[in-house]
Every structure is written in structure tokens, then in C-alpha cells.
Design a protein around this motif. Structure first.
Motif, PDB file in Angstrom:
ATOM      1  N   THR A  79       0.815  -1.212   0.000  1.00 33.69           N
ATOM      2  CA  THR A  79       0.000   0.000   0.000  1.00 33.69           C
ATOM      3  C   THR A  79       0.853   1.270   0.000  1.00 33.69           C
ATOM      4  O   THR A  79       0.314   2.373  -0.104  1.00 33.69           O
ATOM      5  N   ARG A  80       2.164   1.118   0.147  1.00 29.48           N
ATOM      6  CA  ARG A  80       3.046   2.288   0.141  1.00 29.48           C
ATOM      7  C   ARG A  80       3.947   2.272  -1.083  1.00 29.48           C
ATOM      8  O   ARG A  80       4.183   1.225  -1.685  1.00 29.48           O
ATOM      9  N   ARG A  81       4.451   3.458  -1.411  1.00 29.25           N
ATOM     10  CA  ARG A  81       5.358   3.582  -2.548  1.00 29.25           C
ATOM     11  C   ARG A  81       6.661   4.235  -2.065  1.00 29.25           C
ATOM     12  O   ARG A  81       6.779   5.462  -2.032  1.00 29.25           O
ATOM     13  N   CYS A  82       7.603   3.414  -1.650  1.00 27.91           N
ATOM     14  CA  CYS A  82       8.929   3.909  -1.287  1.00 27.91           C
ATOM     15  C   CYS A  82       9.768   3.940  -2.555  1.00 27.91           C
ATOM     16  O   CYS A  82       9.741   2.990  -3.344  1.00 27.91           O
ATOM     17  N   HIS A  83      10.527   4.992  -2.756  1.00 30.33           N
ATOM     18  CA  HIS A  83      11.117   5.255  -4.064  1.00 30.33           C
ATOM     19  C   HIS A  83      12.337   4.404  -4.389  1.00 30.33           C
ATOM     20  O   HIS A  83      12.896   4.509  -5.480  1.00 30.33           O
ATOM     21  N   TYR A  84      12.740   3.546  -3.475  1.00 34.09           N
ATOM     22  CA  TYR A  84      13.860   2.648  -3.719  1.00 34.09           C
ATOM     23  C   TYR A  84      13.413   1.209  -3.916  1.00 34.09           C
ATOM     24  O   TYR A  84      14.203   0.347  -4.284  1.00 34.09           O
ATOM     25  N   CYS A  85      12.158   0.906  -3.648  1.00 32.45           N
ATOM     26  CA  CYS A  85      11.689  -0.481  -3.501  1.00 32.45           C
ATOM     27  C   CYS A  85      10.984  -0.968  -4.760  1.00 32.45           C
ATOM     28  O   CYS A  85      10.141  -0.255  -5.336  1.00 32.45           O
ATOM     29  N   SER A  86      11.293  -2.191  -5.180  1.00 34.77           N
ATOM     30  CA  SER A  86      10.729  -2.742  -6.416  1.00 34.77           C
ATOM     31  C   SER A  86       9.434  -3.515  -6.200  1.00 34.77           C
ATOM     32  O   SER A  86       8.825  -3.978  -7.168  1.00 34.77           O
ATOM     33  N   VAL A  87       8.994  -3.672  -4.947  1.00 32.30           N
ATOM     34  CA  VAL A  87       7.736  -4.379  -4.708  1.00 32.30           C
ATOM     35  C   VAL A  87       6.582  -3.562  -5.294  1.00 32.30           C
ATOM     36  O   VAL A  87       6.533  -2.337  -5.170  1.00 32.30           O
ATOM     37  N   GLU A  88       5.647  -4.245  -5.932  1.00 34.14           N
ATOM     38  CA  GLU A  88       4.533  -3.574  -6.595  1.00 34.14           C
ATOM     39  C   GLU A  88       3.680  -2.800  -5.600  1.00 34.14           C
ATOM     40  O   GLU A  88       3.406  -3.261  -4.488  1.00 34.14           O
ATOM     41  N   VAL A 181      18.397   8.002   6.026  1.00 31.13           N
ATOM     42  CA  VAL A 181      18.712   8.968   7.074  1.00 31.13           C
ATOM     43  C   VAL A 181      17.531   9.898   7.319  1.00 31.13           C
ATOM     44  O   VAL A 181      16.616  10.003   6.494  1.00 31.13           O
ATOM     45  N   ARG A 182      17.578  10.585   8.445  1.00 30.72           N
ATOM     46  CA  ARG A 182      16.458  11.439   8.845  1.00 30.72           C
ATOM     47  C   ARG A 182      16.121  12.484   7.771  1.00 30.72           C
ATOM     48  O   ARG A 182      14.949  12.705   7.444  1.00 30.72           O
ATOM     49  N   ARG A 183      17.143  13.127   7.206  1.00 31.30           N
ATOM     50  CA  ARG A 183      16.917  14.207   6.233  1.00 31.30           C
ATOM     51  C   ARG A 183      16.193  13.720   4.984  1.00 31.30           C
ATOM     52  O   ARG A 183      15.332  14.427   4.426  1.00 31.30           O
ATOM     53  N   LEU A 184      16.522  12.526   4.521  1.00 33.86           N
ATOM     54  CA  LEU A 184      15.957  12.011   3.276  1.00 33.86           C
ATOM     55  C   LEU A 184      14.655  11.238   3.472  1.00 33.86           C
ATOM     56  O   LEU A 184      13.961  10.945   2.494  1.00 33.86           O
ATOM     57  N   PHE A 185      14.341  10.897   4.693  1.00 33.52           N
ATOM     58  CA  PHE A 185      13.201  10.034   4.964  1.00 33.52           C
ATOM     59  C   PHE A 185      11.897  10.536   4.331  1.00 33.52           C
ATOM     60  O   PHE A 185      11.193   9.763   3.667  1.00 33.52           O
ATOM     61  N   PRO A 186      11.538  11.822   4.480  1.00 31.55           N
ATOM     62  CA  PRO A 186      10.251  12.272   3.925  1.00 31.55           C
ATOM     63  C   PRO A 186      10.151  12.133   2.410  1.00 31.55           C
ATOM     64  O   PRO A 186       9.058  11.891   1.888  1.00 31.55           O
TER      65      PRO A 186
END
Length: 308
Positions: A79-88, A181-186
Motif C-alpha cells: 500500500t506504500r510507494r517507497c522510491h527505492y523499492c521494487s515491490v509492486e 537517514v532522517r533528512r531524506l526520509f520524507p
């Protein structure tokens, strides 16, 4: 058995193509021996998913040939879209309540010494899928009482009751990856919260868990920021940390900002041990479940307290 560069692996599948040339040290041993094939055939027979395949892990050959695997439960749509992850990413299917039994049967059939169980995010569920985690642990204990279990959980959107449901089944290791890291997390994990993840690990520790987290480098952080993350993890007495290099899974994902030298990973590993982590895996090809079976013998009452 042959040595294959990650670049070769990428070029063999257009979905993995990258515009960046990878350093020469990115090689893996591709070997589809009997243990590898046994795991692959068992997963297909029982209609199970692995994060090894969904995340295109470069260590799949090594881990499967060592009879370790990371099961992906609650489906293969996140249900989430993390920008590094290849899971659909998308709308998940209904919860499969028979899945815990099939995972447990696979662990028994394969005789796995150590089983790692992770999941996609299921934010549409009130408990984030915690009950399915708990049932998978229970079913595994019944069928494979000598196997150790590691759960790699999502943040459950901060739901403490959901966390307690999982901790109550007492897996040997409770893992939750901080990733960046904290800065890039959002920007990289827009549906997560850095502090929420740190606090989740702290709350798991308070419930007696041996805790673990993972960090991916090469997404725009500095090494000093990575050390700050390690300090934050130790502030909540996190026991184990894994540190690896980010690889862009497709052209649609976040580009690699930089490739760190193996010496950088070695130094970070030394720094992590100096901070008080009981076990560290740090290297370009390290992923969260890499050598996970080595971590399973670490019990909370044997962990060195954090450095002050």
C-alpha cells in the motif's frame, strides 16, 4: 557455478536496466544447486512469495543455497510507494488466512534452520497485518520447534497494539528497517516517519525483543548522517544493524546517488561495533536478511548495553 556481475544481471532483464555503470566489485556467485532448486520449487508449489525475488536481491543464490529464505506474507502488493523499492504498489488482494500454514509447511519441508518472515505494508488493515504475522509464527513453532524465527515488520502506522501482537509470539529477532537517514526520509519514504520507526524499535526492545534494523546507502546521504542513524538506533538499544549499497531496481525508481567503496562499509561496520551493536553486517551487497542465521543466537540478555 559462475561469477556474474550485477550489470550482467540487469542487462538480462530490461526491467533492471540502469543508466549507471556499476563498480567492478559488484559480482555474485550464480549457482542453482539442489538447495536453491528445492526452495524455488517449494515456494511455487505452496504459492508463496519471497522478498528475495520481489526485491530482486543479488544474494538470492548464496542465501538459498545455504537454505535460508525470506518469506513475503500478506501478498505481494504494497500500500506504500517507497522510491527505492521494487515491490509492486497498489490495492492488495484480500488477506489469505491460509498463508501462515503454507509458510510454516514450507519451513518444515525445507528444514530451514532460520526463517525470516517479512511483509508488504497493509495500511488498509486495522492491525497492519500483525495477526497474520502472529499466526505465521505460531504455525511455524508447531511444525518446526527447533527453527529460529526473525520477523521483519512494517511500522504498523504506529499501532502499539499491533506491535504487541507480534512481540507476544516471541520471535528470536524483531527487525524493522530504518532504510535511510532522517533528512531524506520524507522524500524517500513519504508514507513513513523516521522517528516513528526509531520509537517502534524502542518499544519492541521494551517488550524483550532482540532488535535489528537496516540502512541502505547511496541515496543522497552523507556517511556522517549514516552514523547519526546508527546512534539513533543505539539510543533505543537496537542490537543488530545491516548496512548495504542501494541499487536502482528500474529506471522508474530513485537513481543511485553514489557507490561507496568497500572500505567505507568496513569503516562503518567498525564504527557500529564501537557504538555497541552486538552484530553488524556491512558491505556493498549486504541486505537486511544477509547472513541472518548468524544473528539468531543473540539473545536480549546477552547483548552489550549501548555506549553512553
Amino acid at each position: 557455478m559462475s561469477l556474474i556481475s550485477i550489470e550482467t544481471l540487469r542487462s538480462s532483464n530490461s526491467a533492471l536496466a540502469s543508466h549507471r555503470r556499476l563498480p567492478t566489485w559488484f559480482t555474485v556467485r550464480a549457482k542453482t544447486g539442489p538447495d536453491y532448486l528445492d526452495i524455488k520449487e517449494t515456494m511455487e508449489r505452496l504459492k508463496l512469495h519471497t522478498i528475495c525475488e520481489e526485491a530482486r536481491c543479488p544474494n538470492r543464490w548464496e542465501c538459498w543455497n545455504a537454505r535460508t529464505a525470506t518469506f513475503l506474507i500478506l501478498g505481494d502488493i504494497c500500500t506504500r510507494r517507497c522510491h527505492y523499492c521494487s515491490v509492486e504498489t497498489g490495492r492488495p488482494l484480500a488477506v489469505d488466512h491460509g498463508e501462515p500454514i503454507r509458510v510454516a509447511e514450507a519451513i518444515r519441508a525445507l528444514g530451514l534452520r532460520h526463517a525470516v518472515i517479512t511483509s508488504v505494508n497493509r495500511d488498509e488493515l486495522s492491525d497492519g497485518g500483525a495477526a497474520i504475522f502472529a499466526e505465521t509464527i505460531r504455525q511455524t513453532r508447531q511444525r518446526s520447534p527447533d527453527s529460529t524465527i526473525e520477523v521483519l515488520i512494517p511500522d504498523f502506522a504506529g499501532n502499539e497494539e499491533a506491535l504487541s501482537i507480534v512481540c507476544g509470539e516471541k520471535p528470536e529477532i524483531l527487525n524493522h528497517n530504518i532504510e535511510t537517514v532522517r533528512r531524506l526520509f520524507p522524500s524517500i519514504r513519504p508514507q513513513g516517519k523516521y522517528q516513528r520507526s526509531i520509537e517502534l524499535l524502542g518499544k519492541a526492545k521494551q517488550q524483550g525483543m532482540t532488535t535489528k534494523s537496516g540502512l541502505i546507502l547511496g541515496m543522497g546521504e552523507t556517511l556522517d548522517e549514516a552514523r547519526d542513524v546508527m546512534r539513533d538506533l543505539r539510543s533505543v538499544e537496537c542490537d543488530i544493524v545491516t548496512i548495504g549499497q542501494y541499487l536502482q531496481p528500474t529506471r522508474e525508481h530513485l537513481p543511485v546517488d553514489c557507490f561507496y567503496d568497500p572500505s567505507d562499509f568496513a569503516k562503518l561496520g567498525e564504527d557500529a561495533l564501537a557504538m555497541g551493536f552486538a552484530h553488524v553486517e556491512s558491505g556493498p551487497l549486504v541486505r537486511s536478511s544477509y547472513h541472518a542465521e548468524r544473528h539468531a543466537g543473540l539473545r536480549s540478555d546477552e547483548i552489550t548495553p549501548p555506549s553512553r
